[in-house]
Design an enzyme around this catalytic site. Structure first.
Site, PDB file in Angstrom:
ATOM      1  N   LYS A   1       0.839  -1.215   0.000  1.00 40.17           N
ATOM      2  CA  LYS A   1       0.000   0.000   0.000  1.00 40.17           C
ATOM      3  C   LYS A   1       0.866   1.256   0.000  1.00 40.17           C
ATOM      4  O   LYS A   1       0.668   2.160  -0.796  1.00 40.17           O
ATOM      5  CB  LYS A   1      -0.921  -0.051   1.227  1.00 40.17           C
TER       6      LYS A   1
ATOM      7  N   ILE B   1      -8.951   1.627   4.750  1.00 36.59           N
ATOM      8  CA  ILE B   1      -8.587   1.022   3.471  1.00 36.59           C
ATOM      9  C   ILE B   1      -9.330   1.691   2.321  1.00 36.59           C
ATOM     10  O   ILE B   1      -8.742   2.007   1.286  1.00 36.59           O
ATOM     11  CB  ILE B   1      -8.834  -0.507   3.500  1.00 36.59           C
TER      12      ILE B   1
ATOM     13  N   HIS C   1      11.616  26.653  11.407  1.00 33.05           N
ATOM     14  CA  HIS C   1      11.031  27.528  10.394  1.00 33.05           C
ATOM     15  C   HIS C   1      11.802  27.446   9.087  1.00 33.05           C
ATOM     16  O   HIS C   1      13.030  27.363   9.127  1.00 33.05           O
ATOM     17  CB  HIS C   1      11.056  28.964  10.928  1.00 33.05           C
TER      18      HIS C   1
HETATM   19  P1  NDP Z   1     -12.584  -0.090   8.886  1.00 35.07           P
HETATM   20  O1  NDP Z   1     -13.253  -0.740  10.026  1.00 35.07           O
HETATM   21  O2  NDP Z   1     -11.619   1.019   9.134  1.00 35.07           O
HETATM   22  O3  NDP Z   1     -13.675   0.468   7.883  1.00 35.07           O
HETATM   23  C1  NDP Z   1     -14.712  -0.323   7.371  1.00 35.07           C
HETATM   24  C2  NDP Z   1     -15.635   0.579   6.610  1.00 35.07           C
HETATM   25  O4  NDP Z   1     -16.603  -0.197   5.946  1.00 35.07           O
HETATM   26  C3  NDP Z   1     -16.379   1.552   7.519  1.00 35.07           C
HETATM   27  O5  NDP Z   1     -16.467   2.780   6.842  1.00 35.07           O
HETATM   28  C4  NDP Z   1     -17.738   0.886   7.663  1.00 35.07           C
HETATM   29  O6  NDP Z   1     -18.770   1.807   7.888  1.00 35.07           O
HETATM   30  C5  NDP Z   1     -17.902   0.257   6.311  1.00 35.07           C
HETATM   31  N1  NDP Z   1     -18.781  -0.902   6.301  1.00 35.07           N
HETATM   32  C6  NDP Z   1     -18.774  -1.968   7.132  1.00 35.07           C
HETATM   33  N2  NDP Z   1     -19.737  -2.851   6.792  1.00 35.07           N
HETATM   34  C7  NDP Z   1     -20.356  -2.332   5.717  1.00 35.07           C
HETATM   35  C8  NDP Z   1     -21.438  -2.761   4.906  1.00 35.07           C
HETATM   36  N3  NDP Z   1     -22.079  -3.911   5.147  1.00 35.07           N
HETATM   37  N4  NDP Z   1     -21.830  -1.975   3.891  1.00 35.07           N
HETATM   38  C9  NDP Z   1     -21.200  -0.789   3.653  1.00 35.07           C
HETATM   39  N5  NDP Z   1     -20.178  -0.327   4.388  1.00 35.07           N
HETATM   40  C10 NDP Z   1     -19.756  -1.097   5.404  1.00 35.07           C
HETATM   41  O7  NDP Z   1     -11.947  -1.286   8.071  1.00 35.07           O
HETATM   42  P2  NDP Z   1     -10.875  -1.322   6.923  1.00 35.07           P
HETATM   43  O8  NDP Z   1     -11.216  -2.551   6.176  1.00 35.07           O
HETATM   44  O9  NDP Z   1     -10.779  -0.032   6.193  1.00 35.07           O
HETATM   45  O10 NDP Z   1      -9.528  -1.519   7.721  1.00 35.07           O
HETATM   46  C11 NDP Z   1      -9.415  -2.565   8.679  1.00 35.07           C
HETATM   47  C12 NDP Z   1      -8.433  -2.192   9.732  1.00 35.07           C
HETATM   48  O11 NDP Z   1      -7.127  -2.305   9.218  1.00 35.07           O
HETATM   49  C13 NDP Z   1      -8.520  -0.754  10.209  1.00 35.07           C
HETATM   50  O12 NDP Z   1      -9.476  -0.577  11.193  1.00 35.07           O
HETATM   51  C14 NDP Z   1      -7.147  -0.499  10.719  1.00 35.07           C
HETATM   52  O13 NDP Z   1      -7.083  -0.960  12.042  1.00 35.07           O
HETATM   53  C15 NDP Z   1      -6.284  -1.344   9.818  1.00 35.07           C
HETATM   54  N6  NDP Z   1      -5.647  -0.536   8.774  1.00 35.07           N
HETATM   55  C16 NDP Z   1      -4.763   0.434   9.131  1.00 35.07           C
HETATM   56  C17 NDP Z   1      -4.138   1.211   8.194  1.00 35.07           C
HETATM   57  C18 NDP Z   1      -3.188   2.266   8.621  1.00 35.07           C
HETATM   58  O14 NDP Z   1      -2.706   2.222   9.740  1.00 35.07           O
HETATM   59  N7  NDP Z   1      -2.884   3.262   7.776  1.00 35.07           N
HETATM   60  C19 NDP Z   1      -4.397   1.036   6.764  1.00 35.07           C
HETATM   61  C20 NDP Z   1      -5.367   0.008   6.491  1.00 35.07           C
HETATM   62  C21 NDP Z   1      -5.940  -0.734   7.457  1.00 35.07           C
HETATM   63  P3  NDP Z   1     -19.103   2.400   9.356  1.00 35.07           P
HETATM   64  O15 NDP Z   1     -18.103   3.480   9.614  1.00 35.07           O
HETATM   65  O16 NDP Z   1     -20.485   2.907   9.207  1.00 35.07           O
HETATM   66  O17 NDP Z   1     -19.001   1.255  10.306  1.00 35.07           O
END
Ligand code: NDP
Length: 474
Positions: free
Chosen positions: A50, A178, A458
């Site tokens: 990534k 993600i 700065h």
């Molecule tokens: P996240 O939990 O961050 O995000 C999941 C997203 O999907 C949320 O916006 C959620 O909405 C949405 N969602 C969940 N279920 C559904 C559904 N059925 N329909 C539509 N939308 C849905 O998970 P990620 O997969 O993005 O990442 C997983 C984990 O990996 C992160 O929490 C983090 O801990 C780690 N990660 C860290 C990174 C970094 O440090 N830079 C980079 C990538 C991953 P809602 O908000 O409403 O729940």
């Protein structure tokens, strides 16, 4: 009782590998099983590829910026195949490094799935059984798709690194780490990205003002970010013409026997829009890899999200079995898994019971611009007591000179009583680098006055963190 080894680790990701090496360094005999590639999510299909894609994507704006600075640089174009080939060569190299580090530490590697058959015994895929005084589960997690007819047509974040060619049009579902990172990366590489997020604002859990600025920048970059929107139905390309936009028949979609191989999709949104895209990328969360490894049979607790239940020392209900990293779904970040692995080794192999400190973990979202964050958001801090908010948003020198309207944000949340800095939030290029350093001060309990008496560097963007004199809100 004599065991085949002192420690058997299931899972060769960041947490498992670190724990195995650290345990072996104490003189313990250690074995590790990994069914896929050594290095796990972070190295093979997460943070590392990534970040390389973030770098690749960030070059897009450089020619125009450089021209504004007087360079005679043509536009150029991005060659996905050339980049992908170098990317995979690098991942192969890193996998080799992980293997050599383990081997060099004296850890025996099994390229195999392993499952628990007893509190002190694991079974490999070929039926061999190995006994161990302690067993550590570090099996990580995997992308999860919504339960939606046609969802099998979509792809997960793992698949992005394997595109044969970049899609022209991509729909990303989700508003978390993600989804937002991939939207920025792929838009930067020239893909036309639409992103559906079901809530009112992306990046739930982060500071409201910071989330707002990231969303604004994403839209300004051309991402078609739609909040309050989800997929109502999806099917293979052509489904629109086939009457897919008529009342959607879930039965019809199911009987189409959507192929497991992903491909062009027709989508109807919950707001009634219809579109066709080359791929739908589900970034809708991840699920712990706790299935089929013999946990229930041994009485190890598994939570509602599939996470292995552990105590503060990462120990499960079976005293000889521990679990760390994403499979425990505590804070799903590589450095946290590594720290959990090291705390496990301290506890079990050094005889120093060490709970894992999950407080004040700095985070960075590698959007463009990045979002770096440590501590409480303004909203969470306000719920706890009186605060002062110091914030400034401005056009940074580098891009402003080139005519860009892009803004950055530097923000501190200060406790009005103790003067401690409770939270720091940065939206800016390289915010990940900045928040790492700010987090040291916040973790040490620095007050606003400690920040104030630190001399500015700065001219930088981060100097604003030590030069904000008056609160913008209380
Ligand atoms: P996240 O939990 O961050 O995000 C999941 C997203 O999907 C949320 O916006 C959620 O909405 C949405 N969602 C969940 N279920 C559904 C559904 N059925 N329909 C539509 N939308 C849905 O998970 P990620 O997969 O993005 O990442 C997983 C984990 O990996 C992160 O929490 C983090 O801990 C780690 N990660 C860290 C990174 C970094 O440090 N830079 C980079 C990538 C991953 P809602 O908000 O409403 O729940």
């Amino acid at each position: 009782m004599a065991f085949d080894c002192d420690l058997f680790v299931i899972g060769g990701g960041s947490g498992g590998v670190r724990a195995a090496r650290m345990a072996a360094a104490t003189g313990a005999s250690v074995q590790l099983a990994e069914e896929s590639r050594m290095g796990g999510t972070c190295v093979i299909r997460g943070c590392v590829p990534k970040k390389l894609m973030v770098f690749a994507s960030s070059f897009r704006e450089l020619p125009s910026q450089a021209r504004a600075y007087g360079w005679d640089i043509p536009e150029g174009h991005f060659d996905w195949q050339a980049f992908r080939s170098r990317l995979h060569t690098e991942l192969d190299r890193l996998e080799g490094v992980y293997r050599r580090l383990l081997g060099g530490s004296g850890v025996t590697i099994h390229d195999s799935r392993a499952k628990l058959v007893d509190p002190h015994e694991v079974e490999l895929a070929d039926g061999r059984r190995i006994s161990a005084k302690h067993i550590l589960i570090a099996t990580g997690g995997r992308p999860e798709r919504p339960d939606l007819p046609g969802a099998a047509l979509g792809i997960g974040s793992d698949d992005v690194f394997n595109f044969e060619k970049l899609p022209e049009r991509l729909l990303i579902v989700g508003g978390g780490f993600i989804a937002c990172e991939m939207a920025c990366i792929l838009q930067g590489l020239g893909v036309r990205v639409t992103q559906f997020y079901r809530g009112a604002q992306i990046l739930r859990g982060f500071d409201e003002e910071a989330r707002g600025l990231v969303a604004e920048a994403m839209r300004a970059s051309g991402i078609n970010l739609r909040v309050g929107t989800n997929i109502a139905a999806m099917g293979p390309k052509g489904a629109l013409e086939d009457g897919f936009d008529a009342p959607v028949s879930e039965l019809q979609l199911e009987t189409r026997r959507v192929p497991a191989t992903a491909g062009p999709c027709a989508v109807r949104s919950t707001t009634g829009e219809l579109c066709e895209v080359d791929h739908v990328l589900f970034a809708t969360g991840r699920r712990p890899n706790s299935d089929g490894i013999g946990l229930e049979e041994l009485g190890i607790g598994i939570g509602r999200r599939g996470q292995i239940e552990v105590n503060e020392y990462s120990q499960t209900a079976v005293p000889s079995v521990y679990a760390i990293g994403d499979v425990t779904d505590r804070v799903n970040l590589t450095p946290v898994a590594i720290r959990e692995g090291m705390a496990f080794v301290d506890t079990v192999f050094h005889g120093r019971p060490t709970p894992v400190d999950h407080d004040l973990i700095p985070m960075a979202v590698f959007t463009q611009p990045e979002l770096g964050s440590v501590g409480l958001t303004e909203e969470a801090a306000r719920d706890l007591g009186p605060i002062e908010v110091y914030a400034t948003s401005f056009r940074p020198m580098r891009s402003a000179f080139a005519g860009s309207e892009a803004r950055v944000l530097m923000k501190l949340i200060v406790c009005a009583d103790t003067r401690r800095v409770l939270g720091c939030h940065i939206v800016a290029p390289e915010a990940g680098e900045m928040i790492q350093l700010a987090a040291i001060a916040v973790k040490m309990g620095a007050t606003k006055e400690d920040f104030d008496r630190t001399c500015a560097v700065h001219p930088t963007m981060a100097e604003e963190l030590v030069t904000m004199r008056s609160p913008v809100r209380r």
